[in-house]
Enzyme design. Structure first.
Site, PDB file in Angstrom:
ATOM      1  CE1 TYR A  94      38.626   6.717  23.479  1.00 12.78           C
ATOM      2  CE2 TYR A  94      40.872   5.757  23.069  1.00 12.78           C
ATOM      3  CZ  TYR A  94      40.124   7.064  23.522  1.00 12.78           C
ATOM      4  OH  TYR A  94      40.588   7.969  23.356  1.00 12.78           O
ATOM      5  CG  HIS A 333      39.318   9.703  21.110  1.00  9.94           C
ATOM      6  ND1 HIS A 333      40.613   9.830  20.658  1.00  9.94           N
ATOM      7  CD2 HIS A 333      39.187  10.854  21.955  1.00  9.94           C
ATOM      8  CE1 HIS A 333      41.299  10.880  21.180  1.00  9.94           C
ATOM      9  NE2 HIS A 333      40.560  11.376  22.209  1.00  9.94           N
TER      10      HIS A 333
END
Length: 638
Positions: A94, A333
């Site tokens: 991420y 997320h």
């Protein structure tokens, strides 16, 4: 505060009881990972290329070689940390990713279409939703959530609950090279007591606690009504600053640096960055609210012309309430996985539909300070960033090809009757669909939870197994050289291979986290990058053309996300007892992919596999009847 490289945790909680008993994530044996890696890639690359890769891998794993040095360091790291892979994985998956969050990274949960009689009805729904969120957050804060236990493979193991504690306390700051995820842990003084409401691209602070007392549903509704009135006022309307958060992470970091030069902007940002969640009150989109349309509107808001700027993507949880009944949740997320999003969404939906409305009588309403509009100061430079971000979001909107498909012929009950794992069965069906589209298999990602371990997130199940390839070849062979029993054997082999890999992954024995760990250790030791990680095969094996995830729900709703590579598919599925919901995404710009084509062949493949299973069952029954019949005198049916 305690500062880890990529995530700062301010005032960590005491460890939970379950934390005490959960083991640490293991480091698999080096030889096992290298052998599995070769098995995973051999049938996906050309023979010449594989020979080269095999030699590189053998050299890396040789006694006294580089692999052993790195493995030893990784084992030392495991001893010193709670979870050796957590930071590495978070950054790789991420924080280092520079793509925009909408579509590329942020998954969404799409609620059933709501029917609102009027504007006030929609705000009533939003007020109930906010009350449901506050109740769920109270459970988390009291550490009163029941511990999750594993379902499916190796069911019954307790799971790490850490991700829940990040639902309402984390914020992702954009960075020029890498983002920072901050988690505000429970210092009583710093608990967020406000939410941010987005309405007509304007942002408002809604305090949910006034004079140490939480607002009730009626009070929240009255505050929401004030917010929508304030948002109507055209003279006070400010430019749509939220669209900046939809931009590439580096671009947004640059725009944010320009914004924070002004104190007004710093104050507004501080309020957003410390909120519990964002509630987006969306204008009607004017589109027919089919499943696919609702999915698209959750993923990107429909772009700047619709609700694309009525968002703040850095915040972990954004609840969307559209005045036209299009509702759902968008989440960053990086702090948690889909299952945590599901549990929270289901709690809130059950709260909204389950309990009778707690609208208090008008007399009991307190005099509340009005909600505050967040103010922004803009200069031409920032206006330029806004325009560019809007253009880029529009490109993303125009590029996303989404198809939400409800397969109604059968669901997991039929699959269980075949004595097969529903998840493995669906994964094999996805491999068949991909093979039908392109005549080959490709590197496939299926997320596998490693929450059996302390602070466990996920590893990858590589579903494009050699056994899956053997099966899909038998199903698509035009010369019809395979008998049903051969096909059936190959199907069972493919499902067993998938199930075995799943068990390896959830028990911390998959290869992706391990290889990432070895790569990162080499970097930390300032070594030249080992050849295994520069090899064409390794690079290709990490381009996940098929990115898949099972996100089951018990309430009517579904999850979806975009592809992770330009020439790829995102395939999220939700198996129910008598149907399966698939959300297939791809990009229009890539002429080699088409969500509609993928869905068409997926449907065909699921029917073909069912017919094969049914023929197999019929043949088995017939055989059993024959063998029974042979030993008994035949009785007349009269």
């Amino acid at each position: 505060y305690i500062r880890q490289k990529s995530i700062c945790i301010i005032h960590p909680y005491q460890t939970t009881e379950s934390h005490e008993v959960l083991p640490k994530v293991p480091v698999p044996p080096l030889k096992q990972t290298l052998d599995t890696y070769l098995k995973c890639v051999q049938h996906l690359v050309k023979e010449e290329q594989f020979k080269k890769t095999k030699a590189i891998v053998e050299k890396f794993g040789a006694p006294g070689g580089v692999g052993e040095v790195l493995q030893k360091k990784l084992l030392e790291r495991r001893d010193k940390t709670t979870n050796w892979v957590y930071d590495y994985w978070l950054e790789d998956m991420y924080l280092n990713n520079r793509l925009a969050l909408p579509v590329n990274s942020s998954p969404v949960m799409v609620f059933p279409k709501q029917t609102f009689r009027d504007h006030k009805d929609a705000l009533r729904f939003a007020a109930r939703l906010i009350r449901g969120v506050l109740e769920y957050k109270a459970l988390i804060d009291a550490r009163a959530l029941p511990v999750d236990f594993a379902r499916g493979q190796l069911a019954g193991t307790p799971l790490c609950m850490e991700q829940y504690y990040r639902l309402f306390t984390s914020y992702r700051y954009p960075g020029l090279k890498t983002d920072v995820l901050k988690v505000q842990m429970n210092a009583a003084s710093s608990v967020p007591e406000h939410i941010i409401v987005a309405c007509k691209n304007q942002f408002f602070v809604l305090d949910v606690v006034v004079n140490s007392k939480q607002l009730n549903e009626t009070e929240i509704l009255s505050q929401l009504e004030k917010i929508t009135k304030m948002a109507e006022n055209a003279e006070e309307r400010l430019p749509p600053v939220g669209i900046l958060t939809s931009d590439g992470r580096t671009e947004w970091a640059q725009a944010r640096d320009a914004l924070i030069k002004d104190q007004t902007n710093r104050d507004s940002l501080a309020l957003i960055e410390s909120c519990m969640c964002v509630v987006c009150l969306d204008e009607p989109s004017g589109l027919e609210p089919r499943d696919t349309t609702r999915a698209l509107l959750m993923l990107h808001g429909g772009g700047r012309e619709k609700n694309g700027a009525n968002r703040w993507y850095d915040k972990s949880m954004q609840f969307v309430v559209g005045m036209d009944g299009v509702c759902g949740v968008v989440c960053d997320h990086s702090p948690f996985e889909g299952i945590v999003l599901v549990q929270c969404s289901e709690y809130v939906m059950k709260y909204i539909t389950g309990s009778p409305s707690k609208m208090a009588r008008a007399s009991s309403i307190r005099e509340l300070p009005p909600p505050r509009r967040l103010l922004w100061k803009f200069n031409p430079h920032i206006q330029g960033h806004l325009a560019a971000a809007g253009d880029r979001l529009q490109r993303l909107v125009n590029n996303l090809d989404m198809d939400v498909f409800k397969f109604k012929v059968y669901g997991k009950e039929f699959i269980k009757k075949q004595k097969m794992s529903p998840d493995a069965f669906i994964q094999v069906a996805l491999q068949l669909a991909f093979f039908k589209c392109s005549g080959r298999l490709v590197s496939t990602y299926e997320s596998a939870s490693i929450r059996r371990f302390q602070e466990g997130r996920v590893d990858n199940i590589r579903s494009a197994t050699p056994e899956a390839l053997a099966f899909v070849k038998s199903m698509t062979d035009e010369r019809a050289t395979f008998t049903d029993s051969e096909k059936m054997k190959r199907l069972r082999d493919a499902i067993n291979a998938q199930t075995n890999y799943t068990i390896a992954a959830i028990t911390g024995m998959a290869i992706d986290n391990h290889l990432l760990g070895l790569l990162r250790i080499a970097k930390e030791l300032n070594m030249e990058k080992p050849e295994i990680f520069c090899d064409e095969t390794y690079l290709a094996s990490n381009q996940f053309i098929l990115s898949t995830s099972q996100v089951p729900t018990t309430v009517e709703m579904f999850c979806c996300y975009g592809p992770v590579v330009p020439n790829g598919y995102g395939a999220c599925y939700n198996p129910q007892s008598d149907h399966i919901i698939f959300c297939v995404s791809s990009f229009w710009e890539n002429t080699g992919t088409s969500s509609a084509v993928f869905v068409k062949v997926l449907n065909e493949g699921l029917l073909e596999i069912r017919d094969l299973c049914n023929r197999g069952s019929a043949a088995a029954t017939k055989l059993a009847d024959c063998s029974q019949g042979a030993g008994q005198p035949h009785k007349s049916g009269k």
